[in-house]
Design a protein around this motif. Sequence first.
Motif, PDB file in Angstrom:
ATOM      1  N   ILE A   1       0.885  -1.165   0.000  1.00 55.06           N
ATOM      2  CA  ILE A   1       0.000   0.000   0.000  1.00 55.06           C
ATOM      3  C   ILE A   1       0.919   1.211   0.000  1.00 55.06           C
ATOM      4  CG2 ILE A   1      -1.861   1.224   1.185  1.00 55.06           C
ATOM      5  CD1 ILE A   1      -2.200  -1.549   2.794  1.00 55.06           C
ATOM      6  N   CYS A   2       0.876   2.017  -1.052  1.00 54.63           N
ATOM      7  CA  CYS A   2       1.811   3.140  -1.157  1.00 54.63           C
ATOM      8  C   CYS A   2       1.097   4.414  -1.605  1.00 54.63           C
ATOM      9  CB  CYS A   2       2.943   2.800  -2.131  1.00 54.63           C
ATOM     10  SG  CYS A   2       2.377   2.563  -3.822  1.00 54.63           S
ATOM     11  N   GLY A   3       1.808   5.524  -1.484  1.00 48.32           N
ATOM     12  CA  GLY A   3       1.265   6.821  -1.885  1.00 48.32           C
ATOM     13  C   GLY A   3       1.940   7.919  -1.099  1.00 48.32           C
ATOM     14  N   SER A   4       1.397   9.108  -1.207  1.00 50.09           N
ATOM     15  CA  SER A   4       1.967  10.266  -0.511  1.00 50.09           C
ATOM     16  C   SER A   4       1.523  10.297   0.941  1.00 50.09           C
ATOM     17  CB  SER A   4       1.502  11.559  -1.201  1.00 50.09           C
ATOM     18  OG  SER A   4       0.111  11.758  -0.956  1.00 50.09           O
TER      19      SER A   4
ATOM     20  N   LEU B   1       5.650   5.265   2.063  1.00 52.90           N
ATOM     21  CA  LEU B   1       5.778   6.290   1.028  1.00 52.90           C
ATOM     22  C   LEU B   1       6.565   5.715  -0.144  1.00 52.90           C
ATOM     23  CD1 LEU B   1       6.847   9.298   3.289  1.00 52.90           C
ATOM     24  CD2 LEU B   1       4.645   9.059   2.132  1.00 52.90           C
ATOM     25  N   ASP B   2       6.048   5.879  -1.355  1.00 53.33           N
ATOM     26  CA  ASP B   2       6.803   5.410  -2.516  1.00 53.33           C
ATOM     27  C   ASP B   2       7.810   6.447  -2.994  1.00 53.33           C
ATOM     28  OD1 ASP B   2       4.764   7.086  -3.292  1.00 53.33           O
ATOM     29  OD2 ASP B   2       4.061   5.840  -4.936  1.00 53.33           O
ATOM     30  N   MET B   3       7.599   7.731  -2.635  1.00 53.76           N
ATOM     31  CA  MET B   3       8.529   8.792  -3.025  1.00 53.76           C
ATOM     32  C   MET B   3       8.872   9.671  -1.831  1.00 53.76           C
ATOM     33  SD  MET B   3       7.177  10.078  -6.755  1.00 53.76           S
ATOM     34  CE  MET B   3       5.479  10.410  -6.265  1.00 53.76           C
ATOM     35  N   ASP B   4      10.096  10.210  -1.826  1.00 56.58           N
ATOM     36  CA  ASP B   4      10.481  11.142  -0.773  1.00 56.58           C
ATOM     37  C   ASP B   4      10.014  12.554  -1.126  1.00 56.58           C
ATOM     38  OD1 ASP B   4      12.283  12.215  -2.618  1.00 56.58           O
ATOM     39  OD2 ASP B   4      14.013  11.210  -1.756  1.00 56.58           O
ATOM     40  N   TYR B   5      10.400  13.530  -0.333  1.00 54.13           N
ATOM     41  CA  TYR B   5       9.909  14.900  -0.544  1.00 54.13           C
ATOM     42  C   TYR B   5      10.434  15.542  -1.824  1.00 54.13           C
ATOM     43  CZ  TYR B   5      14.285  17.206   0.774  1.00 54.13           C
ATOM     44  OH  TYR B   5      15.576  17.664   0.795  1.00 54.13           O
ATOM     45  N   THR B   6      11.458  14.951  -2.439  1.00 55.00           N
ATOM     46  CA  THR B   6      11.980  15.472  -3.711  1.00 55.00           C
ATOM     47  C   THR B   6      11.314  14.808  -4.910  1.00 55.00           C
ATOM     48  OG1 THR B   6      13.792  13.879  -3.924  1.00 55.00           O
ATOM     49  CG2 THR B   6      14.228  15.879  -2.627  1.00 55.00           C
TER      50      THR B   6
ATOM     51  N   GLY C   1      -6.961  20.725  -5.353  1.00 55.35           N
ATOM     52  CA  GLY C   1      -8.015  19.744  -5.116  1.00 55.35           C
ATOM     53  C   GLY C   1      -7.939  18.490  -5.970  1.00 55.35           C
ATOM     54  N   GLN C   2      -6.937  18.375  -6.854  1.00 57.07           N
ATOM     55  CA  GLN C   2      -6.772  17.180  -7.673  1.00 57.07           C
ATOM     56  C   GLN C   2      -6.144  16.058  -6.827  1.00 57.07           C
ATOM     57  OE1 GLN C   2      -7.720  16.750 -11.020  1.00 57.07           O
ATOM     58  NE2 GLN C   2      -8.801  18.648 -10.529  1.00 57.07           N
ATOM     59  N   PRO C   3      -6.181  14.813  -7.342  1.00 56.35           N
ATOM     60  CA  PRO C   3      -5.507  13.724  -6.608  1.00 56.35           C
ATOM     61  C   PRO C   3      -4.022  14.042  -6.427  1.00 56.35           C
ATOM     62  CG  PRO C   3      -6.951  12.819  -8.286  1.00 56.35           C
ATOM     63  CD  PRO C   3      -6.913  14.307  -8.511  1.00 56.35           C
ATOM     64  N   ALA C   4      -3.527  13.848  -5.208  1.00 59.50           N
ATOM     65  CA  ALA C   4      -2.139  14.185  -4.880  1.00 59.50           C
ATOM     66  C   ALA C   4      -1.311  12.916  -4.742  1.00 59.50           C
ATOM     67  CB  ALA C   4      -2.091  14.988  -3.590  1.00 59.50           C
ATOM     68  N   LEU C   5      -0.135  12.906  -5.347  1.00 59.24           N
ATOM     69  CA  LEU C   5       0.768  11.769  -5.219  1.00 59.24           C
ATOM     70  C   LEU C   5       2.123  12.166  -4.658  1.00 59.24           C
ATOM     71  CD1 LEU C   5       2.214  10.776  -8.691  1.00 59.24           C
ATOM     72  CD2 LEU C   5       0.637  12.689  -8.450  1.00 59.24           C
ATOM     73  N   TYR C   6       2.330  13.452  -4.377  1.00 60.20           N
ATOM     74  CA  TYR C   6       3.602  13.935  -3.844  1.00 60.20           C
ATOM     75  C   TYR C   6       3.442  14.441  -2.412  1.00 60.20           C
ATOM     76  CZ  TYR C   6       5.414  13.858  -8.604  1.00 60.20           C
ATOM     77  OH  TYR C   6       5.814  13.463  -9.856  1.00 60.20           O
ATOM     78  N   SER C   7       4.508  14.264  -1.615  1.00 60.72           N
ATOM     79  CA  SER C   7       4.578  14.817  -0.258  1.00 60.72           C
ATOM     80  C   SER C   7       5.490  16.038  -0.336  1.00 60.72           C
ATOM     81  CB  SER C   7       5.159  13.782   0.713  1.00 60.72           C
ATOM     82  OG  SER C   7       4.403  12.597   0.698  1.00 60.72           O
ATOM     83  N   TYR C   8       4.891  17.210  -0.368  1.00 62.22           N
ATOM     84  CA  TYR C   8       5.654  18.452  -0.548  1.00 62.22           C
ATOM     85  C   TYR C   8       6.093  18.996   0.807  1.00 62.22           C
ATOM     86  CZ  TYR C   8       6.849  23.136  -2.156  1.00 62.22           C
ATOM     87  OH  TYR C   8       7.517  24.298  -2.442  1.00 62.22           O
TER      88      TYR C   8
ATOM     89  N   LYS D   1       1.435  17.874   9.385  1.00 67.75           N
ATOM     90  CA  LYS D   1       0.959  18.995   8.572  1.00 67.75           C
ATOM     91  C   LYS D   1       1.779  20.262   8.736  1.00 67.75           C
ATOM     92  CE  LYS D   1      -3.685  17.249   8.090  1.00 67.75           C
ATOM     93  NZ  LYS D   1      -5.109  17.395   8.345  1.00 67.75           N
ATOM     94  N   GLU D   2       2.587  20.325   9.796  1.00 67.12           N
ATOM     95  CA  GLU D   2       3.446  21.496   9.967  1.00 67.12           C
ATOM     96  C   GLU D   2       4.669  21.419   9.054  1.00 67.12           C
ATOM     97  OE1 GLU D   2       5.643  18.441  12.107  1.00 67.12           O
ATOM     98  OE2 GLU D   2       3.504  18.917  12.016  1.00 67.12           O
ATOM     99  N   SER D   3       4.951  20.229   8.498  1.00 65.87           N
ATOM    100  CA  SER D   3       6.141  20.038   7.668  1.00 65.87           C
ATOM    101  C   SER D   3       5.843  19.640   6.225  1.00 65.87           C
ATOM    102  CB  SER D   3       7.033  18.956   8.284  1.00 65.87           C
ATOM    103  OG  SER D   3       7.371  19.272   9.616  1.00 65.87           O
ATOM    104  N   TYR D   4       4.703  19.004   6.001  1.00 66.38           N
ATOM    105  CA  TYR D   4       4.383  18.473   4.677  1.00 66.38           C
ATOM    106  C   TYR D   4       2.951  18.790   4.281  1.00 66.38           C
ATOM    107  CZ  TYR D   4       8.529  15.534   5.434  1.00 66.38           C
ATOM    108  OH  TYR D   4       9.792  15.083   5.692  1.00 66.38           O
ATOM    109  N   GLU D   5       2.721  18.807   2.962  1.00 65.37           N
ATOM    110  CA  GLU D   5       1.364  18.859   2.454  1.00 65.37           C
ATOM    111  C   GLU D   5       1.289  18.052   1.164  1.00 65.37           C
ATOM    112  OE1 GLU D   5       0.695  23.054   2.193  1.00 65.37           O
ATOM    113  OE2 GLU D   5       1.548  23.209   0.173  1.00 65.37           O
TER     114      GLU D   5
END
Length: 198
Positions: free
Chosen positions: A21-24, A123-128, A156-163, A177-181
């Motif tokens: 099970i993966c995703g942002s 998480l499948d991807m890091d913040y970069t 509001g679109q589907p999100a796949l990145y952890s910014y 939420k204080e570090s990522y969105e």
Amino acid sequence: MLFNEDVFKRRNEYGGSIEVICGSMFSGKTEELIRRLKRGQIARLSVEIFKPKTDTRYDETAIVSHNATSIPSTPVENASTILLLGSMAQIVGIDEAQFFDDELPEVCNKLANKGIRVIVAGLDMDYTGKPFGPMPAIMAMAESVTKVHAVCVICGQPALYSYRIIENDTKILLGEKESYEPRCRRCFLLGKKVNPDT
């Protein structure tokens, strides 16, 4: 649950598997992991659950989702401990798999080869936006991969990145939420152009 030899034989007869099970961040990975593990418990199967010892955001031992759903787990320092402690279970759950060492894919494979159902969330991807830790290797050998999406906080679109919204270039930074969105591809790339140092 007490070990049942007949159930153990049945487990080996049908063979094991690896599910990912993966995703942002904020996409519901841990919630889905907990749901699958609780169904195993309802079925009276032997379930062992693990998480990295370093992940203490919500609880020292339990796995806890962002919406406060939880399940008891065993914090471990490395992947080889999972092989040692989980080899007699029927289901092994692993949360925050991206934080484990490079032995985790082989550990998952060995458990599945013993007839164990292995369910991995991370998480499948890091913040970069690059593949994170052992996750790509586990996904490659898995019988099934479920990619879940959060909602982009910008459009509001589907999100796949952890910014990452704070200035810190450490690869591993525990935060909420204080570090990522969560962001979609477009808003993730636009953010990088506006804030190239993050």
